[in-house]
Design a protein around this motif. Structure first.
Motif, PDB file in Angstrom:
ATOM      1  N   ILE A  57      35.848  48.784  39.244  1.00 35.11           N
ATOM      2  CA  ILE A  57      33.915  48.536  39.511  1.00 35.11           C
ATOM      3  C   ILE A  57      32.994  49.198  37.664  1.00 35.11           C
ATOM      4  O   ILE A  57      33.985  49.606  37.032  1.00 35.11           O
ATOM      5  CB  ILE A  57      33.008  49.908  40.557  1.00 35.11           C
ATOM      6  N   GLN A  58      32.765  48.370  37.573  1.00 32.06           N
ATOM      7  CA  GLN A  58      32.204  48.425  36.201  1.00 32.06           C
ATOM      8  C   GLN A  58      31.039  49.164  36.443  1.00 32.06           C
ATOM      9  O   GLN A  58      29.572  49.759  37.186  1.00 32.06           O
ATOM     10  CB  GLN A  58      31.503  47.378  35.966  1.00 32.06           C
ATOM     11  N   SER A  59      30.963  50.042  35.608  1.00 28.82           N
ATOM     12  CA  SER A  59      29.908  51.390  35.134  1.00 28.82           C
ATOM     13  C   SER A  59      28.420  50.650  34.416  1.00 28.82           C
ATOM     14  O   SER A  59      28.093  49.615  33.347  1.00 28.82           O
ATOM     15  CB  SER A  59      30.297  52.047  33.700  1.00 28.82           C
ATOM     16  N   ALA A  60      27.296  51.162  35.175  1.00 25.46           N
ATOM     17  CA  ALA A  60      26.115  51.364  34.579  1.00 25.46           C
ATOM     18  C   ALA A  60      25.817  51.202  33.065  1.00 25.46           C
ATOM     19  O   ALA A  60      25.404  50.174  32.506  1.00 25.46           O
ATOM     20  CB  ALA A  60      25.028  51.877  35.473  1.00 25.46           C
ATOM     21  N   ASP A  61      26.821  51.894  32.247  1.00 25.45           N
ATOM     22  CA  ASP A  61      26.714  52.178  31.432  1.00 25.45           C
ATOM     23  C   ASP A  61      27.569  51.765  30.031  1.00 25.45           C
ATOM     24  O   ASP A  61      28.514  52.221  30.704  1.00 25.45           O
ATOM     25  CB  ASP A  61      26.210  53.639  30.932  1.00 25.45           C
ATOM     26  N   PRO A  65      32.499  52.808  30.529  1.00 26.51           N
ATOM     27  CA  PRO A  65      33.310  52.517  31.028  1.00 26.51           C
ATOM     28  C   PRO A  65      34.084  53.992  32.589  1.00 26.51           C
ATOM     29  O   PRO A  65      34.626  54.495  31.929  1.00 26.51           O
ATOM     30  CB  PRO A  65      34.331  51.411  30.439  1.00 26.51           C
ATOM     31  N   PHE A  66      34.213  53.475  33.752  1.00 31.61           N
ATOM     32  CA  PHE A  66      34.593  54.472  34.829  1.00 31.61           C
ATOM     33  C   PHE A  66      36.880  53.823  34.031  1.00 31.61           C
ATOM     34  O   PHE A  66      36.933  53.270  33.533  1.00 31.61           O
ATOM     35  CB  PHE A  66      34.964  53.530  36.140  1.00 31.61           C
ATOM     36  N   ALA A 338      29.154  41.453  39.355  1.00 29.36           N
ATOM     37  CA  ALA A 338      28.276  41.826  40.296  1.00 29.36           C
ATOM     38  C   ALA A 338      28.353  42.995  41.039  1.00 29.36           C
ATOM     39  O   ALA A 338      27.737  43.797  41.390  1.00 29.36           O
ATOM     40  CB  ALA A 338      28.034  41.167  41.602  1.00 29.36           C
ATOM     41  N   CYS A 339      29.941  43.122  40.376  1.00 26.74           N
ATOM     42  CA  CYS A 339      30.602  45.023  41.140  1.00 26.74           C
ATOM     43  C   CYS A 339      30.293  45.907  39.637  1.00 26.74           C
ATOM     44  O   CYS A 339      30.991  46.671  39.345  1.00 26.74           O
ATOM     45  CB  CYS A 339      32.129  44.952  40.937  1.00 26.74           C
ATOM     46  N   ASN A 340      29.102  46.425  39.582  1.00 29.84           N
ATOM     47  CA  ASN A 340      28.164  46.737  39.346  1.00 29.84           C
ATOM     48  C   ASN A 340      27.541  48.101  39.591  1.00 29.84           C
ATOM     49  O   ASN A 340      27.185  48.074  40.579  1.00 29.84           O
ATOM     50  CB  ASN A 340      26.878  45.903  38.292  1.00 29.84           C
ATOM     51  N   SER A 341      27.827  50.032  39.105  1.00 26.54           N
ATOM     52  CA  SER A 341      27.336  50.898  39.575  1.00 26.54           C
ATOM     53  C   SER A 341      25.843  50.644  39.989  1.00 26.54           C
ATOM     54  O   SER A 341      25.620  50.780  41.171  1.00 26.54           O
ATOM     55  CB  SER A 341      27.755  52.097  38.795  1.00 26.54           C
ATOM     56  N   ALA A 342      24.902  50.718  39.206  1.00 26.35           N
ATOM     57  CA  ALA A 342      23.738  50.299  39.431  1.00 26.35           C
ATOM     58  C   ALA A 342      22.996  48.947  40.492  1.00 26.35           C
ATOM     59  O   ALA A 342      22.370  50.063  41.478  1.00 26.35           O
ATOM     60  CB  ALA A 342      22.965  49.249  37.476  1.00 26.35           C
TER      61      ALA A 342
END
Length: 391
Positions: A57-61, A65-66, A338-342
């Motif tokens: 999953i990609q971090s919103a920031d 990144p995670f 699309a796989c973004n935490s936000a």
């Protein structure tokens, strides 16, 4: 292999047993000892950004990144940032010599990604990654290696495709890339059967394990590196992607055939892991048993604060799906976006109630871990290394 398109950028799925909270379980990332450098070799669950993103999953920031599990382990050794040595520019791989993670998504021990001209002299080859990185190694480095998951996926794809003369020929050609052709012919016999082809697959999986062990000893152990971690292959049959494949097998041939295929893949995985362990016996390598730890979390996911270990967290979007299973795939750019935490927190799926629902899923897409699962893996490895006196 072309017969099993879902395996193109497969990787070792990851589910582990780890404790929760506190320095005693390895989760405290305050440095206990400092390694001058952490070197990483492997596939997509170890890849710190070869293709511009991590397979999770990609971090919103974007600036934060995670972490994937090698990065969690590195942080415990005082290394706060890992980056990809090989950078894919859309055409080729360009080395970034300031980075120390040589892992590449789609990495294999026996690279067969280009079926027309297989090559183990490219970054998709994990032994090649090690041969490139060997010159940079120091005795005080921490080295982390994984591999085998994609090889087992290739093997299973070819096995499932061996239902015609052409499919059998393709299958035997794959086996012959590591086994002597005479050996393959002797095992399979003049009239191939599911049993004889399965036996040959076990021999091939064993050869893959031996190959990885030999590469580790030649390129890493022989360089005098004191801290080496090798991660074995988990049970890939419990991933959402493989579960879909097994469902298709059951629909076509019944539950008995499905169970036979799953049992076969598990036996081949055991053959790979056994050969890897035997090949590394007598060295200073810490073998991390992801296969056993994975089975524990599969049995009791709630113990590890996971509520879903079967459904990909990444949303299904146009252009982002696996062409075979129809599931979200991080090998597709549309899913990466699309796989973004936000956006995932803002779009709570049916059956979930909290915005942070995705923090309790095991899989990001149909084959890759979520940040939560990566954290568990890192904690579990840190615990093993602490017990070994490395931390």
């Amino acid at each position: 292999m072309k017969q099993w398109k879902w395996a193109v950028v497969a990787t070792s799925c990851a589910i582990v047993l780890a404790g929760c909270g506190g320095a005693s379980d390895g989760s405290d990332t305050t440095p206990k000892t400092v390694a001058p450098s952490v070197k990483v070799f492997g596939d997509s669950i170890m890849d710190s950004g070869t293709f511009g993103y991590k397979f999770t999953i990609q971090s919103a920031d974007a600036s934060k990144p995670f972490l994937i599990f090698p990065e969690v382990v590195a942080a415990n050794f005082g290394v706060s940032n890992l980056c990809a040595f090989f950078r894919f520019n859309g055409t080729t791989f360009v080395p970034n010599t300031s980075c120390t993670s040589f892992a590449v998504g789609g990495g294999r021990v026996n690279n067969l990604t280009n079926t027309s001209a297989p090559s183990n002299a490219v970054p998709f080859s994990i032994p090649y990654q090690m041969s490139v990185g060997a010159a940079t190694l120091s005795a005080s480095d921490l080295v982390i290696v994984d591999g085998g998951g994609n090889d087992l996926a290739d093997l299973t794809g070819a096995y499932l495709g061996a239902t015609t003369p052409a499919g059998i020929a393709t299958y035997m050609n794959l086996l012959g890339t590591l086994l002597p052709p005479a050996t393959v012919s002797a095992i399979i016999g003049s009239t191939p059967t599911a049993t004889s082809m399965g036996t040959a697959a076990g021999a091939y999986a064993q050869a893959v394990g031996q190959t990885l062990a030999a590469a580790v000893k030649t390129n890493i152990v022989a360089k005098g590196v004191n801290k080496v971690v090798v991660v074995n292959s988990p049970d890939i049959t419990v991933t959402p992607r493989f579960m879909a494949v097994l469902s298709a097998v059951a629909a076509a041939g019944g539950t008995a055939q499905r169970d036979a295929v799953q049992a076969a893949v598990r036996a081949w995985t055991a053959a790979f892991n056994g050969a890897l362990a035997q090949g590394l016996a007598g060295t200073n390598v810490q073998l991390y048993d992801l296969n056993t730890e994975g089975g524990k979390i599969s049995a009791t996911p709630a113990q590890f604060a996971l509520t879903n270990i079967t459904t990909p967290a990444c949303p299904k979007v146009a252009g982002g799906l696996d062409s075979t299973t129809g599931q979200a795939s991080l090998s597709q750019p549309a899913t990466v976006v699309a796989c973004n935490s936000a956006s995932m927190s803002a779009n709570i799926p049916v059956g979930e109630t909290a915005a942070d629902w995705w923090t309790r899923y095991a899989y990001s897409d149909n084959f890759h871990p979520t940040p939560a699962l990566h954290k568990l893996i890192g904690q579990s490895i840190n615990l093993q290394l602490a017990k070994a006196g490395w931390l």
